[in-house]
Design a protein around this motif. Structure first.
Motif, PDB file in Angstrom:
ATOM      1  N   ARG A 278       0.836  -1.203   0.000  1.00  0.00           N
ATOM      2  CA  ARG A 278       0.000   0.000   0.000  1.00  0.00           C
ATOM      3  C   ARG A 278       0.870   1.251   0.000  1.00  0.00           C
ATOM      4  O   ARG A 278       0.616   2.191  -0.777  1.00  0.00           O
ATOM      5  CB  ARG A 278      -0.902  -0.016   1.229  1.00  0.00           C
ATOM      6  CG  ARG A 278      -1.760   1.234   1.404  1.00  0.00           C
ATOM      7  CD  ARG A 278      -2.627   1.114   2.639  1.00  0.00           C
ATOM      8  NE  ARG A 278      -3.497   2.266   2.801  1.00  0.00           N
ATOM      9  CZ  ARG A 278      -4.700   2.218   3.380  1.00  0.00           C
ATOM     10  NH1 ARG A 278      -5.170   1.073   3.829  1.00  0.00           N
ATOM     11  NH2 ARG A 278      -5.432   3.305   3.500  1.00  0.00           N
ATOM     12  N   LEU A 279       1.893   1.270   0.846  1.00  0.00           N
ATOM     13  CA  LEU A 279       2.783   2.428   0.899  1.00  0.00           C
ATOM     14  C   LEU A 279       3.468   2.640  -0.445  1.00  0.00           C
ATOM     15  O   LEU A 279       3.516   3.767  -0.962  1.00  0.00           O
ATOM     16  CB  LEU A 279       3.824   2.224   2.000  1.00  0.00           C
ATOM     17  CG  LEU A 279       4.932   3.277   2.097  1.00  0.00           C
ATOM     18  CD1 LEU A 279       4.347   4.642   2.439  1.00  0.00           C
ATOM     19  CD2 LEU A 279       5.973   2.868   3.136  1.00  0.00           C
ATOM     20  N   MET A 280       3.970   1.587  -1.037  1.00  0.00           N
ATOM     21  CA  MET A 280       4.724   1.720  -2.280  1.00  0.00           C
ATOM     22  C   MET A 280       3.840   2.114  -3.458  1.00  0.00           C
ATOM     23  O   MET A 280       4.311   2.729  -4.420  1.00  0.00           O
ATOM     24  CB  MET A 280       5.463   0.418  -2.585  1.00  0.00           C
ATOM     25  CG  MET A 280       6.489   0.037  -1.530  1.00  0.00           C
ATOM     26  SD  MET A 280       7.548  -1.362  -1.969  1.00  0.00           S
ATOM     27  CE  MET A 280       8.707  -0.534  -3.093  1.00  0.00           C
ATOM     28  N   LEU A 281       2.555   1.776  -3.382  1.00  0.00           N
ATOM     29  CA  LEU A 281       1.634   2.106  -4.468  1.00  0.00           C
ATOM     30  C   LEU A 281       0.960   3.466  -4.298  1.00  0.00           C
ATOM     31  O   LEU A 281       0.314   3.956  -5.231  1.00  0.00           O
ATOM     32  CB  LEU A 281       0.559   1.023  -4.591  1.00  0.00           C
ATOM     33  CG  LEU A 281       1.032  -0.345  -5.094  1.00  0.00           C
ATOM     34  CD1 LEU A 281      -0.071  -1.381  -4.955  1.00  0.00           C
ATOM     35  CD2 LEU A 281       1.515  -0.262  -6.536  1.00  0.00           C
ATOM     36  N   ALA A 287       7.727   5.621  -6.024  1.00  0.00           N
ATOM     37  CA  ALA A 287       7.407   5.457  -7.443  1.00  0.00           C
ATOM     38  C   ALA A 287       8.682   5.218  -8.237  1.00  0.00           C
ATOM     39  O   ALA A 287       9.775   5.641  -7.863  1.00  0.00           O
ATOM     40  CB  ALA A 287       6.691   6.700  -7.968  1.00  0.00           C
ATOM     41  N   ILE A 288       8.544   4.533  -9.365  1.00  0.00           N
ATOM     42  CA  ILE A 288       9.682   4.328 -10.256  1.00  0.00           C
ATOM     43  C   ILE A 288      10.079   5.670 -10.854  1.00  0.00           C
ATOM     44  O   ILE A 288       9.255   6.402 -11.387  1.00  0.00           O
ATOM     45  CB  ILE A 288       9.334   3.333 -11.371  1.00  0.00           C
ATOM     46  CG1 ILE A 288       9.018   1.958 -10.778  1.00  0.00           C
ATOM     47  CG2 ILE A 288      10.483   3.221 -12.373  1.00  0.00           C
ATOM     48  CD1 ILE A 288       8.614   0.928 -11.805  1.00  0.00           C
ATOM     49  N   THR A 289      11.364   6.002 -10.776  1.00  0.00           N
ATOM     50  CA  THR A 289      11.860   7.270 -11.311  1.00  0.00           C
ATOM     51  C   THR A 289      12.180   7.123 -12.787  1.00  0.00           C
ATOM     52  O   THR A 289      12.125   6.038 -13.363  1.00  0.00           O
ATOM     53  CB  THR A 289      13.127   7.697 -10.557  1.00  0.00           C
ATOM     54  OG1 THR A 289      14.160   6.736 -10.824  1.00  0.00           O
ATOM     55  CG2 THR A 289      12.884   7.755  -9.061  1.00  0.00           C
ATOM     56  N   SER A 296      13.883   1.423  -1.867  1.00  0.00           N
ATOM     57  CA  SER A 296      13.945  -0.026  -1.725  1.00  0.00           C
ATOM     58  C   SER A 296      12.751  -0.601  -0.973  1.00  0.00           C
ATOM     59  O   SER A 296      12.079   0.094  -0.195  1.00  0.00           O
ATOM     60  CB  SER A 296      15.224  -0.414  -1.006  1.00  0.00           C
ATOM     61  OG  SER A 296      15.135  -0.097   0.370  1.00  0.00           O
ATOM     62  N   VAL A 297      12.525  -1.873  -1.214  1.00  0.00           N
ATOM     63  CA  VAL A 297      11.509  -2.597  -0.468  1.00  0.00           C
ATOM     64  C   VAL A 297      11.845  -2.577   1.021  1.00  0.00           C
ATOM     65  O   VAL A 297      10.961  -2.432   1.863  1.00  0.00           O
ATOM     66  CB  VAL A 297      11.403  -4.044  -0.990  1.00  0.00           C
ATOM     67  CG1 VAL A 297      10.483  -4.871  -0.092  1.00  0.00           C
ATOM     68  CG2 VAL A 297      10.901  -4.054  -2.426  1.00  0.00           C
TER      69      VAL A 297
END
Length: 431
Positions: A278-281, A287-289, A296-297
């Motif tokens: 959830r945090l990463m999305l 986000a991908i640069t 990192s995970v």
């Protein structure tokens, strides 16, 4: 489930060895509810927990008398230093819940009885008995081969992703995060895929009316596992390690401790995966640069363990004698609830996640002899890291299919996880 009897063991399996019985602690002369007790605001706990913790710390200090469900009194330990003090003194702040003087206030259907009702597991053991049993469990988990563990996690993750990769849509909680931990851990114990799936199904019923039946089914499966291990002593798995350990554990002790660890592993690790995804999305920092990189995970997992730990509270500890804590008078038989998330929010230790965010001194796994063993923490983190990395590798363009503000939390007093994580991605072929 009946209200626990504070003078006798609860739910002891057939044939279990006799357990020491503590006499019920006498109620304080002026009653069991400390003056100035504050009813827990469950709505704020659900919607804005960090703000609630900071407000309680500011207005009431690091140790607060809280009323759960309107009338059940517990001392809630919110301060980081106070949580450390409680968890590092197991003789004064003991684990056997039969010490509690307020069982008469607990309703038969109390949601926390699963966590508080005494069972003859390592979780409720004390002193030399706890040392003996915890050493066996810790040694068994420490013997897990980390490379094999990672490979097993990746295999399970790939199998799950294969079930929805071609559709371009999935709920990463129901179809992924919630499916991984037990599939991995029960294989480490020595169960096959069919047995693992059955255990996972049983575990879903441990908090409802079907809990006694589910627990009995899980126990029966574990009894069969231990019998198989004893008949085939050359096996290499956690159950075999416990059977042969110098601690000389009985079958009942092994079964109870394996069952306790299964319950401890499944939901918290599932929520760790779901909360990190959830945090990463939803956070642009992950986000991908343009250069193809992302935070990192490991950084995401560490931030979740501080910010949205899967276990915000843990109940509990029971005072073995009168004492003082955080300026409060704690009486023999009082219950203390560890505010693990609140301790993380203590401004004296709070890290800045917009900086390096590498501080790992969080209380997500508790602390001390009764905290999550280091080997178990490593296993949980390997499972979570592998699950997320495999997903991002297989589905690099995965995004939420709903606005971020529509995501909801599934919250109980002892568990906090993302309720659902609907996503979409470019459909792919099977791995």
């Amino acid at each position: 489930m009946t209200t626990p009897d504070p003078t006798s063991p609860l739910d002891a399996p057939p044939g279990a060895p006799p357990e020491p019985v503590f006499p019920s602690a006498p109620a304080p002369p002026d009653g069991v509810v400390p003056p100035g007790s504050v009813p827990l605001d469950y709505q704020r706990f659900r919607d804005e927990p960090m703000e609630l913790y900071r407000e309680l710390l500011r207005d009431h200090g690091p140790v607060v008398p809280i009323l759960l469900d309107g009338k059940i009194p517990v001392w809630t330990v919110l301060g980081y230093r106070e949580v450390v003090r409680v968890t590092t003194d197991p003789n004064l702040y003991a684990r056997d819940s039969r010490r509690w003087h307020a069982w008469h206030l607990v309703p038969p259907d109390w949601e926390l009885t699963t966590f508080v009702g005494y069972r003859p597991t390592m979780l409720f053991s004390e002193g030399a008995d706890h040392q003996r049993r915890s050493e066996a469990i810790c040694d068994g988990l420490a013997a897990v081969d980390q490379f094999e563990l990672r490979a097993g996690c990746e295999r399970v993750a790939d199998q799950l992703i294969d079930t929805f990769a071609g559709s371009g849509r999935a709920d990463l909680v129901a179809e992924y995060a919630s499916q991984i931990p037990l599939r991995v851990v029960t294989r480490l114990y020595g169960l096959d895929d069919t047995e693992s799936a059955a255990i996972q199904d049983d575990s879903l019923h441990l908090t409802g009316n079907d809990a006694p039946v589910a627990l009995q089914k899980m126990q029966t499966r574990m009894e069969a596992l231990i019998k198989r291990v004893r008949e085939n002593p050359d096996q290499v798995n956690v159950a075999a390690h416990l059977v042969s350990h110098p601690a000389g554990l009985t079958d009942d002790e092994i079964i109870n401790d394996l069952l306790g660890s299964i319950y401890a592993v499944q939901q918290p690790t599932s929520d760790l995966i779901g909360n990190a995804l959830r945090l990463m999305l939803t956070d642009e920092r992950f986000a991908i640069t343009l250069s193809g990189g992302r935070r990192s995970v490991g950084q995401a997992l560490n931030e979740v363990l501080w910010e949205n730990t899967p276990v915000p509270f843990w109940i509990g500890r029971w005072a073995a004698d009168d004492t003082m804590l955080g300026g409060r008078r704690i009486r023999k038989g009082d219950c203390l609830m560890l505010g693990l998330a609140a301790a993380n929010a203590d401004p004296d230790v709070r890290p800045d996640f917009h900086g390096a965010g590498g501080n790992q001194a969080h209380m997500a796994f508790s602390h001390g002899k009764h905290g999550c063993p280091p080997a178990a923490r490593e296993i949980a983190e390997v499972i979570a890291t592998a699950a997320i990395e495999v997903l991002l590798d297989r589905l690099p363009d995965v995004t939420l299919s709903v606005p971020a503000d529509e995501l909801e939390w599934r919250v109980t007093l002892m568990m906090r996880g993302t309720a659902a994580l609907p996503v979409e991605f470019t459909p792919t072929h099977l791995h």
